[in-house]
Design an enzyme around this catalytic site. Sequence first.
Site, PDB file in Angstrom:
ATOM      1  N   TYR A  13       0.830  -1.206   0.000  1.00  0.00           N
ATOM      2  CA  TYR A  13       0.000   0.000   0.000  1.00  0.00           C
ATOM      3  C   TYR A  13       0.868   1.262   0.000  1.00  0.00           C
ATOM      4  CZ  TYR A  13      -3.857  -3.146   1.148  1.00  0.00           C
ATOM      5  OH  TYR A  13      -4.777  -4.154   1.109  1.00  0.00           O
ATOM      6  N   ASN A  37       9.754  -5.073  -6.617  1.00  0.00           N
ATOM      7  CA  ASN A  37       8.844  -5.953  -5.884  1.00  0.00           C
ATOM      8  C   ASN A  37       9.124  -7.398  -6.276  1.00  0.00           C
ATOM      9  OD1 ASN A  37       6.428  -5.861  -4.026  1.00  0.00           O
ATOM     10  ND2 ASN A  37       5.598  -7.176  -5.635  1.00  0.00           N
ATOM     11  N   GLU A 169     -11.437 -11.882  11.221  1.00  0.00           N
ATOM     12  CA  GLU A 169     -11.960 -11.865   9.850  1.00  0.00           C
ATOM     13  C   GLU A 169     -11.817 -13.243   9.199  1.00  0.00           C
ATOM     14  OE1 GLU A 169     -12.003  -7.378   8.229  1.00  0.00           O
ATOM     15  OE2 GLU A 169     -10.102  -8.429   7.903  1.00  0.00           O
ATOM     16  N   ASP A 296       4.450  -1.681   7.270  1.00  0.00           N
ATOM     17  CA  ASP A 296       4.575  -2.499   8.464  1.00  0.00           C
ATOM     18  C   ASP A 296       5.902  -2.339   9.196  1.00  0.00           C
ATOM     19  OD1 ASP A 296       2.086  -3.500   7.930  1.00  0.00           O
ATOM     20  OD2 ASP A 296       2.775  -5.363   7.027  1.00  0.00           O
TER      21      ASP A 296
END
Length: 399
Positions: A13, A37, A169, A296
């Site tokens: 993100y 990535n 979840e 994170d």
Amino acid sequence: MSIPKIVILGAGYGGLMTAKGLAKNLNANEAEITLVNQNSYHYITTKLHEPAAGTSHHDHARVSIPSVIDTNRIRFIQDRVTGMKLGEKTVLLENNDPIQYDYLVVGLGSAPETFGIKGLLENAFFIRNINSVRMIREHMEYMFSRYAIEKKEELITIVVGGAGFTGIEYVGELVDRMPELCRDYDIPLEKVRIVNVEAAPTVLPGFDKELVDYAVKYLENKGVEFIVNTPIEECTKDGVILKGGREIKSATVVWTGGVRGNKLVEESGIETMRGRVKVDEYLRAPGHENVFIVGDSSLVFPGESENERPYPPTAQISTQQGQYLGKQLAKVVRGGQFDQPFKYQPKGTVASLGRKEAIGVVGNKKLTGGTAAFMKKIIDLRWLFLLGGVSLVLRKGKL
């Protein structure tokens, strides 16, 4: 004179929003932007619990990176980062030559936090990425198929370690999946056990008590067993052993009990706390004015007090960090200064309990049931819109 080189590590993100913002706010001749990535796709972390349970296909949780960035402005390298030499302003890659940078944005994500639990890494599954959730789904289905022959209860006992957002979840998705799975394998639904274990005194620690009570009651009515205030001490090939010696036999143990920063950040020499970096007001790493940490691996505190807890690492804060850097770093590249510090602005928090149920707080309003579930879908659609506009919403969005 060479133009500044900006290297962004990780297309999560924070990384993607930084890359897209820089490409928008800088002209082609003002900076060379490189995005690195490991995969050719971005995976939507907030949706991974769905394919892990089998309520949706894993393709719904991933988006091709070249399809959402301007490849004429952003150089995309698919490779694994193996190291960062900050003194030399160099990033090391597994299959490509080292990359030099003038500005580095680190958004390499997290690693599971095991809290030293014996056997966890070896014997548990983790909701981490596309491959890991495929493994969970396939393993669970195989265990259910074996039950038809072996009739061992542990084959259809699922233990979920951790009752934070991801854990709850995931349990909610399992509750939705079980009727279909039991029909497929001719197993009575009441035979299945879903056990959620949490070391803290309550499910969803820190969340509004009224909403927590709603979630627990809903899931318990669906057959979920909650064991709180009880840490897992060991994970074995046969299940888990809880503090006090109680053993729960289970062929499927899924750990959702926390994350720590990426080890590459620690290995670079940057000062960390559990692998995460306490960044300054401009998201810079201590002692490195040209290195920024998002997502994170970053620690952002609400205020100056050391007694305050940092904001939890969520997609929402990572997105805002990326949007901030996309604007502010562009000003620095042009020879200017940061003209405002990063200020996280929580928009609300919604946790799904399956496809049609959820709980959450948006603004000052508490939401439950179908209303909260609808808001959760709106939040998911908003990220798709930020990432790829209306076309991506139409391709990937679900209402």
